[in-house]
Design a protein around this motif. Structure first.
Motif, short mmCIF file in Angstrom:
data_model
loop_
_atom_site.label_atom_id
_atom_site.label_comp_id
_atom_site.label_asym_id
_atom_site.label_seq_id
_atom_site.Cartn_x
_atom_site.Cartn_y
_atom_site.Cartn_z
N LEU A 153 0.84 -1.19 0.00
CA LEU A 153 0.00 0.00 0.00
C LEU A 153 0.88 1.25 0.00
N GLU A 154 0.92 1.93 -1.15
CA GLU A 154 1.64 3.19 -1.24
C GLU A 154 0.76 4.32 -0.71
N PRO A 155 1.36 5.36 -0.11
CA PRO A 155 2.80 5.54 0.08
C PRO A 155 3.31 4.81 1.32
N ASN A 156 4.41 4.10 1.15
CA ASN A 156 5.06 3.41 2.28
C ASN A 156 6.57 3.64 2.23
N ASP A 157 6.95 4.85 1.80
CA ASP A 157 8.35 5.20 1.67
C ASP A 157 8.98 5.62 2.99
N GLU A 158 8.18 5.74 4.06
CA GLU A 158 8.68 6.06 5.38
C GLU A 158 8.25 4.98 6.36
N LEU A 159 9.01 4.82 7.45
CA LEU A 159 8.75 3.73 8.38
C LEU A 159 7.35 3.82 8.99
N HIS A 160 6.90 5.03 9.33
CA HIS A 160 5.60 5.15 9.98
C HIS A 160 4.44 4.90 9.02
N LYS A 161 4.76 4.74 7.73
CA LYS A 161 3.73 4.41 6.74
C LYS A 161 3.89 2.97 6.24
N ALA A 162 4.63 2.15 6.96
CA ALA A 162 4.94 0.79 6.51
C ALA A 162 3.68 -0.04 6.30
N THR A 163 3.70 -0.87 5.26
CA THR A 163 2.60 -1.78 4.96
C THR A 163 2.69 -3.00 5.87
N PRO A 164 1.61 -3.38 6.57
CA PRO A 164 1.67 -4.56 7.44
C PRO A 164 1.86 -5.85 6.64
N VAL A 165 2.66 -6.76 7.17
CA VAL A 165 2.81 -8.10 6.62
C VAL A 165 2.77 -9.07 7.80
N THR A 166 2.15 -10.22 7.61
CA THR A 166 1.97 -11.14 8.72
C THR A 166 2.71 -12.46 8.50
N ALA A 167 2.93 -13.17 9.60
CA ALA A 167 3.61 -14.46 9.53
C ALA A 167 2.80 -15.41 8.67
N GLY A 168 3.46 -16.08 7.74
CA GLY A 168 2.79 -17.00 6.84
C GLY A 168 2.16 -16.30 5.66
N GLY A 169 2.26 -14.98 5.58
CA GLY A 169 1.65 -14.23 4.49
C GLY A 169 2.70 -13.59 3.59
N TYR A 170 2.22 -12.89 2.58
CA TYR A 170 3.13 -12.21 1.65
C TYR A 170 2.48 -10.93 1.16
N ARG A 171 3.30 -10.09 0.56
CA ARG A 171 2.85 -8.87 -0.11
C ARG A 171 3.51 -8.79 -1.47
N GLN A 172 2.79 -8.23 -2.44
CA GLN A 172 3.35 -7.98 -3.76
C GLN A 172 3.50 -6.48 -3.95
N GLY A 173 4.67 -6.07 -4.42
CA GLY A 173 4.92 -4.65 -4.59
C GLY A 173 5.70 -4.37 -5.86
N PHE A 174 5.79 -3.08 -6.18
CA PHE A 174 6.54 -2.62 -7.35
C PHE A 174 7.55 -1.57 -6.92
N LEU A 175 8.70 -1.59 -7.55
CA LEU A 175 9.65 -0.50 -7.40
C LEU A 175 9.47 0.41 -8.60
N ALA A 176 8.65 1.43 -8.45
CA ALA A 176 8.38 2.41 -9.49
C ALA A 176 7.70 3.59 -8.83
N PRO A 177 8.08 4.82 -9.21
CA PRO A 177 9.09 5.18 -10.20
C PRO A 177 10.50 4.99 -9.66
N LYS A 178 11.49 5.50 -10.39
CA LYS A 178 12.88 5.36 -9.98
C LYS A 178 13.08 5.94 -8.59
N GLY A 179 13.88 5.25 -7.79
CA GLY A 179 14.15 5.72 -6.44
C GLY A 179 13.10 5.32 -5.42
N ASP A 180 12.08 4.56 -5.83
CA ASP A 180 11.02 4.14 -4.92
C ASP A 180 11.61 3.27 -3.81
N VAL A 181 11.09 3.46 -2.60
CA VAL A 181 11.49 2.68 -1.43
C VAL A 181 10.20 2.20 -0.76
#
Length: 410
Positions: free
Chosen positions: A154-182
């Motif tokens: 879930l963007e924006p998650n370029d800062e720690l306090h905006k981090a996307t939750p992920v759980t044990a046994g689960g996964y997330r799919q993400g994209f690195l776009a545009p350039k410099g995305d974190v």
């Protein structure tokens, strides 16, 4: 949607109006579509998550949008996403004439309306500042829901306090776009666990996976505790035996590379997603706890209790602390390190001096592959550190574990 190119200072405001998707308990179903809230299945899923030591995140359910905006000659686009209450959720400024392809823009599933705002960016400063425009070339705006569903970052998650939750046994799919995305992700647990974090490889991307510690206080800086970049372009990355009790943060980004004499981060891929997967096991003391790569983060060691660990990534160093300060006399000890394939593990014994510095007292690093290393030492009362690493600092092995046992000998 197609829009006429903006006049000077113009703004186009589009609202996406739709019946909200069925609410979901975000991130607890390992990527599958969650059942409706209030059903027996949700209660059972939450109970399983709690039994596994993973706290159900309290964030409201979200959906991820894919937004594409074609470029306009002579215009620097600025695209924003607002909530139903017109609160800003995401903003991005592009380069002149640039086409924007934005993935996994997070909005609340309970909002019946979200706003997508397109306008031109300011260029220049002071009296020279202006908003360029193009009255002849139209742009095209396309908004759709991501296919990844509940497993999308879930963007924006370029800062720690905006981090996307992920759980044990689960996964997330993400994209690195545009350039410099974190991208940042957070694992929340209600009991001590050891996590294995795996990141798939992606075409055209050299990925970096890190564990990050949030800053302490308002003026503090975040600290990178672990960093994995063993793979090259299209190759996976992973972290082993990450100790987590409460909340752990992970970062996904592109590696730096030298272009025209300058280090830049210009990796991107808006078509193919990466997948970050987290699996956990209870922390019972029999495995190393990363990060333990510095003396001040050394893991406590008990006499006669074996501990297993991995030498990964390259140049990984593991420290274990043995406290003999309460012993009245010398203690004869025998340390045995069982080796692993591919890595010539070495064992190093240090004594902690009163000023905190380390004094090397004995080594065992014959570099004989998976052959065991052994140290015998008559230890005076004090604090000692055992260091385990590749004796040549050039190999790693994420799959096989070494075993270190320190016993009191005769």
């Amino acid at each position: 949607m197609r829009g006429a190119s903006l006049g000077q200072g113009g703004v186009d405001d589009f609202a996406r109006d739709e019946a909200p998707p069925s609410p979901a308990v975000e991130g607890t179903f390992a990527g599958s579509e969650p059942p409706p809230v209030g059903s027996q299945a949700v209660g059972e899923a939450i109970a399983r998550a709690l039994d596994a030591g993973t706290a159900v995140p309290p964030e409201p359910p979200s959906v991820a949008l894919k937004i594409e905006l074609t470029g306009v000659d002579g215009v620097r686009p600025e695209l924003s996403v607002l909530s139903a209450a017109e609160a800003p959720l995401f903003t991005l400024r592009g380069k002149e004439g640039e086409t924007l392809s934005l993935r996994n823009i997070g909005v609340r599933a309970t909002d019946r309306v979200v706003y997508v705002v397109v306008k031109t960016s300011w260029v220049g400063t002071g009296k020279e500042a202006r908003r360029p425009f193009n009255a002849t070339m139209p742009y095209t705006l396309t908004v759709s829901q991501e296919e990844a569903g509940a497993s999308a970052e879930l963007e924006p998650n370029d800062e720690l306090h905006k981090a996307t939750p992920v759980t044990a046994g689960g996964y997330r799919q993400g994209f690195l776009a545009p350039k410099g995305d974190v991208d940042h992700f957070v694992l929340k647990t209600s009991e001590p666990v050891l996590a294995k974090v795996e990141l798939t490889g992606v075409e055209r991307l050299d990925l970096v996976l890190s564990m990050v510690e949030p800053p302490e206080g308002e003026s503090g800086k975040e600290t990178v505790l672990l960093r994995a970049n063993d793979g090259a372009i299209k190759e996976p990355e992973r972290l082993n035996n990450v100790a987590c009790n409460g909340a752990c943060y992970f970062r996904v980004e592109g590696a730096s590379r030298k272009v025209d004499g300058k280090w830049v981060k210009d990796f991107e891929n808006a078509e193919q997603p990466y997948r970050i997967t987290v699996t956990t096991v209870p922390d019972n003391g029999g495995e190393e706890r990363e990060p333990n790569n510095t003396a001040d983060r050394a893991q406590d060691l008990m006499l006669g209790q074996p501990v297993r660990g991995t030498v990964y990534p390259v140049k990984d160093t593991d420290f274990f602390r043995l406290d003999l300060s309460d012993r009245p006399v010398r203690t004869p000890i025998r340390a045995t390190l069982l080796g692993i394939l591919k890595v010539d593990v070495g064992l190093y014994l240090h004594r902690v001096q009163p000023d905190g510095k380390l004094s090397l007292v004995q080594t065992a690093d014959r570099a004989k592959g998976d052959q065991p290393e052994s140290i015998r030492y008559s230890a005076e009362p004090g604090v000692y550190l055992f260091e385990v690493r590749d004796a040549r600092n050039r190999e790693s092995n994420f799959q096989d574990s070494y075993q270190l046992t320190v016993e009191e000998s005769e």
